[in-house]
Scaffold this motif. Structure first.
Motif, PDB file in Angstrom:
ATOM      1  N   SER A   1     -29.491 -34.060  36.461  1.00 48.92           N
ATOM      2  CA  SER A   1     -29.905 -33.575  35.147  1.00 48.92           C
ATOM      3  C   SER A   1     -31.353 -33.996  34.894  1.00 48.92           C
ATOM      4  O   SER A   1     -31.701 -35.170  35.100  1.00 48.92           O
ATOM      5  CB  SER A   1     -28.978 -34.184  34.076  1.00 48.92           C
TER       6      SER A   1
ATOM      7  N   ALA B   1     -25.512 -31.401  37.549  1.00 47.86           N
ATOM      8  CA  ALA B   1     -24.756 -31.927  36.405  1.00 47.86           C
ATOM      9  C   ALA B   1     -25.562 -31.712  35.130  1.00 47.86           C
ATOM     10  O   ALA B   1     -25.791 -32.646  34.352  1.00 47.86           O
ATOM     11  CB  ALA B   1     -24.456 -33.407  36.617  1.00 47.86           C
TER      12      ALA B   1
ATOM     13  N   LYS C   1     -26.573 -31.059  31.489  1.00 52.28           N
ATOM     14  CA  LYS C   1     -25.813 -31.509  30.321  1.00 52.28           C
ATOM     15  C   LYS C   1     -26.015 -30.605  29.114  1.00 52.28           C
ATOM     16  O   LYS C   1     -27.142 -30.229  28.789  1.00 52.28           O
ATOM     17  CB  LYS C   1     -26.277 -32.916  29.923  1.00 52.28           C
TER      18      LYS C   1
ATOM     19  N   TRP D   1     -24.128 -27.662  31.245  1.00 56.58           N
ATOM     20  CA  TRP D   1     -25.094 -26.556  31.234  1.00 56.58           C
ATOM     21  C   TRP D   1     -25.169 -25.991  32.643  1.00 56.58           C
ATOM     22  O   TRP D   1     -25.553 -26.673  33.584  1.00 56.58           O
ATOM     23  CB  TRP D   1     -26.482 -27.035  30.794  1.00 56.58           C
TER      24      TRP D   1
ATOM     25  N   ASN E   1     -29.078 -25.633  17.750  1.00 58.42           N
ATOM     26  CA  ASN E   1     -29.871 -25.762  18.987  1.00 58.42           C
ATOM     27  C   ASN E   1     -29.757 -24.591  19.952  1.00 58.42           C
ATOM     28  O   ASN E   1     -30.098 -24.738  21.114  1.00 58.42           O
ATOM     29  CB  ASN E   1     -29.434 -27.032  19.727  1.00 58.42           C
TER      30      ASN E   1
ATOM     31  N   ASN F   1     -32.442 -19.398  30.390  1.00 60.16           N
ATOM     32  CA  ASN F   1     -32.026 -18.429  31.407  1.00 60.16           C
ATOM     33  C   ASN F   1     -33.137 -17.407  31.536  1.00 60.16           C
ATOM     34  O   ASN F   1     -33.399 -16.655  30.591  1.00 60.16           O
ATOM     35  CB  ASN F   1     -30.727 -17.734  30.991  1.00 60.16           C
TER      36      ASN F   1
ATOM     37  N   ILE G   1     -20.848 -14.888  27.454  1.00 57.18           N
ATOM     38  CA  ILE G   1     -21.565 -15.475  26.310  1.00 57.18           C
ATOM     39  C   ILE G   1     -23.052 -15.693  26.574  1.00 57.18           C
ATOM     40  O   ILE G   1     -23.791 -16.032  25.672  1.00 57.18           O
ATOM     41  CB  ILE G   1     -20.947 -16.845  25.915  1.00 57.18           C
TER      42      ILE G   1
HETATM   43  C1  BT5 Z   1     -26.781 -26.887  24.841  1.00 54.94           C
HETATM   44  O1  BT5 Z   1     -25.605 -27.529  24.676  1.00 54.94           O
HETATM   45  O2  BT5 Z   1     -27.004 -25.725  24.582  1.00 54.94           O
HETATM   46  C2  BT5 Z   1     -27.857 -27.751  25.449  1.00 54.94           C
HETATM   47  C3  BT5 Z   1     -28.263 -27.289  26.818  1.00 54.94           C
HETATM   48  C4  BT5 Z   1     -29.424 -28.068  27.356  1.00 54.94           C
HETATM   49  C5  BT5 Z   1     -29.642 -27.791  28.811  1.00 54.94           C
HETATM   50  C6  BT5 Z   1     -30.907 -28.446  29.311  1.00 54.94           C
HETATM   51  S1  BT5 Z   1     -31.302 -27.934  30.929  1.00 54.94           S
HETATM   52  C7  BT5 Z   1     -32.527 -29.135  31.049  1.00 54.94           C
HETATM   53  C8  BT5 Z   1     -31.987 -30.372  30.356  1.00 54.94           C
HETATM   54  N1  BT5 Z   1     -31.274 -31.216  31.284  1.00 54.94           N
HETATM   55  C9  BT5 Z   1     -29.969 -31.265  31.014  1.00 54.94           C
HETATM   56  O3  BT5 Z   1     -29.126 -31.904  31.676  1.00 54.94           O
HETATM   57  N2  BT5 Z   1     -29.699 -30.524  29.908  1.00 54.94           N
HETATM   58  C10 BT5 Z   1     -30.900 -29.961  29.357  1.00 54.94           C
HETATM   59  P1  BT5 Z   1     -24.346 -26.934  23.877  1.00 54.94           P
HETATM   60  O4  BT5 Z   1     -24.762 -26.439  22.537  1.00 54.94           O
HETATM   61  O5  BT5 Z   1     -23.335 -28.021  23.938  1.00 54.94           O
HETATM   62  O6  BT5 Z   1     -23.909 -25.687  24.737  1.00 54.94           O
HETATM   63  C11 BT5 Z   1     -23.206 -25.832  25.936  1.00 54.94           C
HETATM   64  C12 BT5 Z   1     -22.350 -24.580  26.114  1.00 54.94           C
HETATM   65  O7  BT5 Z   1     -23.199 -23.456  26.401  1.00 54.94           O
HETATM   66  C13 BT5 Z   1     -21.382 -24.663  27.269  1.00 54.94           C
HETATM   67  O8  BT5 Z   1     -20.163 -25.250  26.859  1.00 54.94           O
HETATM   68  C14 BT5 Z   1     -21.208 -23.185  27.652  1.00 54.94           C
HETATM   69  O9  BT5 Z   1     -20.299 -22.550  26.770  1.00 54.94           O
HETATM   70  C15 BT5 Z   1     -22.574 -22.597  27.350  1.00 54.94           C
HETATM   71  N3  BT5 Z   1     -23.428 -22.565  28.564  1.00 54.94           N
HETATM   72  C16 BT5 Z   1     -23.423 -23.382  29.636  1.00 54.94           C
HETATM   73  N4  BT5 Z   1     -24.394 -23.048  30.496  1.00 54.94           N
HETATM   74  C17 BT5 Z   1     -25.027 -21.977  29.968  1.00 54.94           C
HETATM   75  C18 BT5 Z   1     -26.125 -21.172  30.390  1.00 54.94           C
HETATM   76  N5  BT5 Z   1     -26.796 -21.390  31.514  1.00 54.94           N
HETATM   77  N6  BT5 Z   1     -26.474 -20.148  29.583  1.00 54.94           N
HETATM   78  C19 BT5 Z   1     -25.848 -19.897  28.419  1.00 54.94           C
HETATM   79  N7  BT5 Z   1     -24.809 -20.617  27.969  1.00 54.94           N
HETATM   80  C20 BT5 Z   1     -24.411 -21.657  28.729  1.00 54.94           C
END
Ligand code: BT5
Length: 329
Positions: A93, A119, A121, A128, A179, A212, A227
């Motif tokens: 991460s 991994a 997050k 993620w 967010n 993305n 989604i």
């Molecule tokens: C977020 O969490 O939206 C925060 C994501 C942050 C990711 C970045 S990548 C760089 C940095 N390093 C890390 O380790 N993390 C940060 P949340 O609101 O909890 O949304 C997570 C949910 O989004 C998941 O449970 C899925 O439903 C959905 N999801 C997962 N991956 C996705 C993706 N690539 N695109 C769109 N939705 C996604």
């Protein structure tokens, strides 16, 4: 980044176009021609297409640029954000790596980028999805001179920077409190703010951002296919990831300066430009409770305002907005 500073300078010169002689590179960079040749060799190994002609010098193939730390650094026009760029092909991460760097004194503006995360997050232990070769996963270290309670402001600041960077490619996205960045109701980017602090003092904040970019439906992990969306899906064109990263860091720097000078109000106003849920029927889930009502906007510190059926306006400071549907529709 320092160890690759010369490579960055060479790429910047080659991007001016055409053939550049070894002699000219050598005098512009103040290094020997042998050193130029060694750096060119290193750049080719990094994936740059560089044609070499004994009489004309070197020419960069600007159509097939790789995605790496040199490329990102070569497009940056910032003073603080991206001062140090740590690029990895594969990381658990970027937020974890940024935390390690922050704890060992990395300066404000240090960025971590990974081509893939094993991994990645999300918030509250969620995942993620971070496949290689198509998206941006980055974390930015900030050391704001504000109390820990104000750190949440930076989520909005990051959202405005992400929305602005995406907007340049495919029109304005929507921000979803607190967010998410959406295009046509699907998530194109997410933000995870984490911080290292004492009760009354922030040591540093890590702004983790996943966008993305070139991920299309066929390459999306199955769990998010319904989604998620991407900049490319919307714009119909492949996007240069380093350029989008550069636009993001420029936006972060611009809004961070505004924040340090004028506080949260201008950030909040900029964020509201992308916010469409006001006046709509929403449901907020936080921990074990769910509250439904009409979204009444956000208040001065970014809390979500929810007008309940009883007519009371509640302030929500954390949670997920589960459903948002237009009352009129
Ligand atoms: C977020 O969490 O939206 C925060 C994501 C942050 C990711 C970045 S990548 C760089 C940095 N390093 C890390 O380790 N993390 C940060 P949340 O609101 O909890 O949304 C997570 C949910 O989004 C998941 O449970 C899925 O439903 C959905 N999801 C997962 N991956 C996705 C993706 N690539 N695109 C769109 N939705 C996604």
């Amino acid at each position: 980044m320092a160890k690759e500073a010369t490579e960055v300078e060479i790429i910047k010169v080659l991007k001016e176009g055409g053939f550049v002689s070894g002699q000219s590179l050598s005098s512009r960079l103040g290094i020997s021609r042998t050193a130029v040749w060694k750096h060119i060799k290193a750049l080719k190994k990094m994936g740059y297409g560089i044609a070499a002609s004994p009489s004309k010098g070197y020419m960069l193939d600007t159509q097939g640029l790789p995605f790496n730390g040199v490329e990102v650094a070569s497009v940056l026009d910032t003073e603080v954000i991206g001062k140090e760029v740590h690029f990895f092909d594969d990381l658990g991460s970027t937020n974890l790596k940024a935390f390690e760097l922050g704890r060992t004194g990395a300066p404000e503006g240090t960025v971590v980028i990974a081509d893939a995360q094993s991994a990645g997050k999300g918030r509250i232990g969620r995942r993620w999805e971070s496949p290689p070769g198509m998206n941006l996963y980055t974390s930015i270290i900030l050391r704001p001179p504000v109390p820990p309670q104000a750190a949440q402001n930076l989520t909005f600041l990051a959202a405005v920077a992400v929305a602005g960077a995406i907007e340049g490619y495919c029109g304005p996205p929507e921000v979803k409190w607190p967010n998410d960045i959406l295009i046509e109701g699907k998530k194109v980017a997410g933000i995870l703010m984490e911080m290292d602090s004492e009760l009354d003092r922030i040591h540093f904040v890590v702004a983790g951002i996943g966008i993305n970019i070139n991920m299309e439906e066929a390459s999306m992990p199955e769990g998010i296919r319904d989604i998620a969306t991407s900049v490319r899906t919307r714009s119909g064109k492949a996007v240069d990831r380093a350029r989008l990263a550069g636009a993001l860091y420029s936006g972060m720097e611009k809004w961070y300066k505004v924040y340090l000078k004028d506080g949260f109000a201008p950030i909040r106003d900029a964020w509201k430009r992308y916010f469409r849920a006001e006046g709509k029927s929403i449901k907020v889930v936080s921990f074990s409770s769910a509250t439904a009502g009409i979204c009444a906007g956000i208040d001065d510190d970014g809390a979500l305002l929810l007008r309940t059926p009883a007519g009371k306006v509640e302030r929500v400071i954390s949670g997920d907005v589960l459903s948002a549907r237009n009352e009129a529709g």
